[in-house]
Design a protein around this motif. Sequence first.
Motif, short mmCIF file in Angstrom:
data_model
loop_
_atom_site.label_atom_id
_atom_site.label_comp_id
_atom_site.label_asym_id
_atom_site.label_seq_id
_atom_site.Cartn_x
_atom_site.Cartn_y
_atom_site.Cartn_z
N ARG A 68 -18.83 32.37 -6.64
CA ARG A 68 -17.41 32.33 -6.24
C ARG A 68 -17.14 31.32 -5.14
O ARG A 68 -16.06 30.73 -5.08
CB ARG A 68 -16.95 33.72 -5.82
N LYS A 71 -16.04 28.19 -6.43
CA LYS A 71 -14.83 28.32 -7.26
C LYS A 71 -15.14 28.65 -8.72
O LYS A 71 -14.36 28.35 -9.61
CB LYS A 71 -13.96 27.06 -7.19
N ASN A 72 -16.29 29.26 -8.97
CA ASN A 72 -16.60 29.76 -10.31
C ASN A 72 -15.98 31.15 -10.46
O ASN A 72 -15.78 31.86 -9.47
CB ASN A 72 -18.11 29.84 -10.52
N HIS A 73 -15.68 31.52 -11.68
CA HIS A 73 -15.09 32.83 -11.96
C HIS A 73 -15.92 33.50 -13.05
O HIS A 73 -15.49 33.60 -14.20
CB HIS A 73 -13.63 32.68 -12.39
#
Length: 156
Positions: A68, A71-73
């Motif tokens: 996260r 900026k990974n989801h």
Amino acid sequence: MSETQEFSLTLTQEADFVFRIAFDDTAIPDLHTDEPPPLGESRGPNPSRLLVAAVANCLSASLLFSLRKFKNHPGTLVTRATARLERNEHNRLRVAHIGVAIELPEPVADYAFAERLLQQFEDFCVVTESVRQGVPVDVTVRDPSGTVVHDSRQLA
């Protein structure tokens, strides 16, 4: 910069090897532990299982945080941990090895900075790195009057 944090918990024996763990100064519900047969009745996880769960949970949370941060989801992580118990030279059981397998929900190529976060996430796991290094544990035993009847620091 050095930062020190401290927390406490209280264990109260409820029956045979069943203990209630209260996480002092928190709203966290109490947890019950027990030993497996023949000592206990497996009415809760035993300390070895809690140790392995703590390592696996900390690694999973650290990986999720790292994903996260960049900026990974990710979808749902699934982690499986396995412990191997062995007897030491004094014939006492010890956790000899912990294996943790974390399953990513998406292909690694889908994640930004995947190589970097995979190289770093373990280092941020408080529990795993503590266990790997060995944690000094001081043990004192007091009688009802408060007299110390055992102090592991004096045995060292």
